[in-house]
Design a protein around this motif. Structure first.
Motif, PDB file in Angstrom:
ATOM      1  N   GLY A   1       0.822  -1.206   0.000  1.00 16.81           N
ATOM      2  CA  GLY A   1       0.000   0.000   0.000  1.00 16.81           C
ATOM      3  C   GLY A   1       0.860   1.261   0.000  1.00 16.81           C
ATOM      4  N   HIS A   2       0.241   2.383  -0.327  1.00 20.99           N
ATOM      5  CA  HIS A   2       0.968   3.644  -0.515  1.00 20.99           C
ATOM      6  C   HIS A   2       1.883   3.970   0.660  1.00 20.99           C
ATOM      7  CE1 HIS A   2       1.704   7.808  -1.754  1.00 20.99           C
ATOM      8  NE2 HIS A   2       1.460   8.151  -0.506  1.00 20.99           N
ATOM      9  N   TRP A   3       1.367   3.930   1.874  1.00 19.88           N
ATOM     10  CA  TRP A   3       2.140   4.352   3.033  1.00 19.88           C
ATOM     11  C   TRP A   3       3.091   3.269   3.532  1.00 19.88           C
ATOM     12  CZ3 TRP A   3       1.918   9.369   3.506  1.00 19.88           C
ATOM     13  CH2 TRP A   3       0.765  10.034   3.058  1.00 19.88           C
TER      14      TRP A   3
ATOM     15  N   ALA B   1      -4.183   3.918   1.331  1.00 18.70           N
ATOM     16  CA  ALA B   1      -3.477   2.721   0.883  1.00 18.70           C
ATOM     17  C   ALA B   1      -4.460   1.728   0.283  1.00 18.70           C
ATOM     18  CB  ALA B   1      -2.741   2.086   2.065  1.00 18.70           C
ATOM     19  N   ARG B   2      -4.029   1.022  -0.742  1.00 26.73           N
ATOM     20  CA  ARG B   2      -4.858  -0.049  -1.305  1.00 26.73           C
ATOM     21  C   ARG B   2      -4.973  -1.166  -0.279  1.00 26.73           C
ATOM     22  NH1 ARG B   2      -1.903  -1.995  -6.443  1.00 26.73           N
ATOM     23  NH2 ARG B   2      -0.188  -1.725  -4.964  1.00 26.73           N
TER      24      ARG B   2
ATOM     25  N   GLU C   1       2.110  15.322   5.303  1.00 22.97           N
ATOM     26  CA  GLU C   1       2.205  13.869   5.138  1.00 22.97           C
ATOM     27  C   GLU C   1       3.031  13.206   6.235  1.00 22.97           C
ATOM     28  OE1 GLU C   1       5.221  15.735   2.201  1.00 22.97           O
ATOM     29  OE2 GLU C   1       3.200  16.130   2.955  1.00 22.97           O
TER      30      GLU C   1
ATOM     31  N   ARG D   1       5.022   1.595   1.360  1.00 20.34           N
ATOM     32  CA  ARG D   1       6.133   1.574   0.412  1.00 20.34           C
ATOM     33  C   ARG D   1       7.279   2.451   0.918  1.00 20.34           C
ATOM     34  NH1 ARG D   1       4.018   1.126  -5.808  1.00 20.34           N
ATOM     35  NH2 ARG D   1       2.388  -0.426  -5.432  1.00 20.34           N
TER      36      ARG D   1
ATOM     37  N   SER E   1       7.491   6.157   0.171  1.00 15.91           N
ATOM     38  CA  SER E   1       6.691   7.144   0.895  1.00 15.91           C
ATOM     39  C   SER E   1       7.377   7.636   2.159  1.00 15.91           C
ATOM     40  CB  SER E   1       5.319   6.559   1.260  1.00 15.91           C
ATOM     41  OG  SER E   1       5.439   5.589   2.294  1.00 15.91           O
TER      42      SER E   1
ATOM     43  N   PRO F   1      -3.809  10.442   0.145  1.00 11.55           N
ATOM     44  CA  PRO F   1      -4.146   9.177  -0.533  1.00 11.55           C
ATOM     45  C   PRO F   1      -4.264   8.029   0.458  1.00 11.55           C
ATOM     46  CG  PRO F   1      -1.841   9.750  -0.883  1.00 11.55           C
ATOM     47  CD  PRO F   1      -2.483  10.951  -0.246  1.00 11.55           C
TER      48      PRO F   1
END
Length: 224
Positions: A61-63, A191-192, A87, A65, A68, A189
């Motif tokens: 997920g975005h956070w 996270a997936r 962020e 990675r 990030s 954003p």
């Protein structure tokens, strides 16, 4: 306030599984005896989890990675001067990122040295036969003294940081690692965290477990 899915389920499960395994390793190492069998098994579990986290740091997920929360030195200095970006209050802050990378490195070094350690009594790492006696001695010394202290110190610092953020900065770090969500002031954003990504994470974990099993088997194959 905006609700953001910060930590996907695979990241959360990794985190708590790692916590339990590290605590189990510390306890079994101090108890000794037949509990060392569980110490070895927990070591394999920790190595599997760490490999998973390294892979998930690129595809998660975005956070979760690494991209990030890999910060330039200037960003870290600005954060220390109180110039935090929005962020920084969502995923890992610059200081939190340094803590994460340090913990991953120290745990990898500890587990890696354990694979080549030998107590010369009843238990030895699975890869002892692959290296020289001098290397085994160095790995054993590091694993039983230096590395162990590093792990305990970093765990203690991690707990102190959580307490500091909760009591001083009024930020809850534990709750988002349980339910995955965080309340933030600016849109960020999420996270997936879908069924597909969770199944993909399971596949990654299985592959990491297979890799660790093959690695451990190298020592046995060399012995025979």
């Amino acid at each position: 306030m905006h609700t953001v899915r910060v930590w996907d389920l695979p990241t959360r499960l990794f985190h708590w599984a790692l916590v339990l395994c590290v605590i189990g390793q510390i306890i079994t190492a101090n108890v000794g005896g037949n509990w060392m069998n569980w110490h070895l098994r927990l070591g394999y579990a920790v190595l599997t989890l760490l490999l998973f986290r390294l892979v998930w740091g690129f595809v998660g997920g975005h956070w979760s990675r690494f991209s990030s929360f890999v910060y330039a030195p200037g960003t870290v200095l600005a954060y220390l001067r109180g110039q935090a970006r929005p962020e920084h209050r969502v995923g890992h802050s610059p200081l939190g990122a340094l803590s994460v990378f340090a913990l991953l490195a120290i745990l990898l070094a500890q587990v890696g040295s354990g694979l080549f350690s030998d107590d010369e009594i009843a238990f030895s790492g699975p890869l002892v036969a692959l290296v020289s006696g001098d290397t085994v001695g160095l790995a054993t010394t590091y694993h039983r003294s230096v590395g162990k202290l590093f792990v305990v110190a970093l765990v203690a610092l991690h707990l102190l940081a959580i307490g500091y953020y909760k009591l001083v900065k009024k930020e809850r770090l534990v709750r988002p690692m349980i339910d995955g969500d965080k309340q933030v002031q600016a849109p960020m954003p999420s996270a997936r965290d879908t069924v597909r990504t969770r199944l993909f994470a399971l596949g990654v974990l299985v592959l990491c477990a297979v890799a660790v099993n093959r690695l451990v088997g190298l020592g046995a194959a060399t012995t025979f």
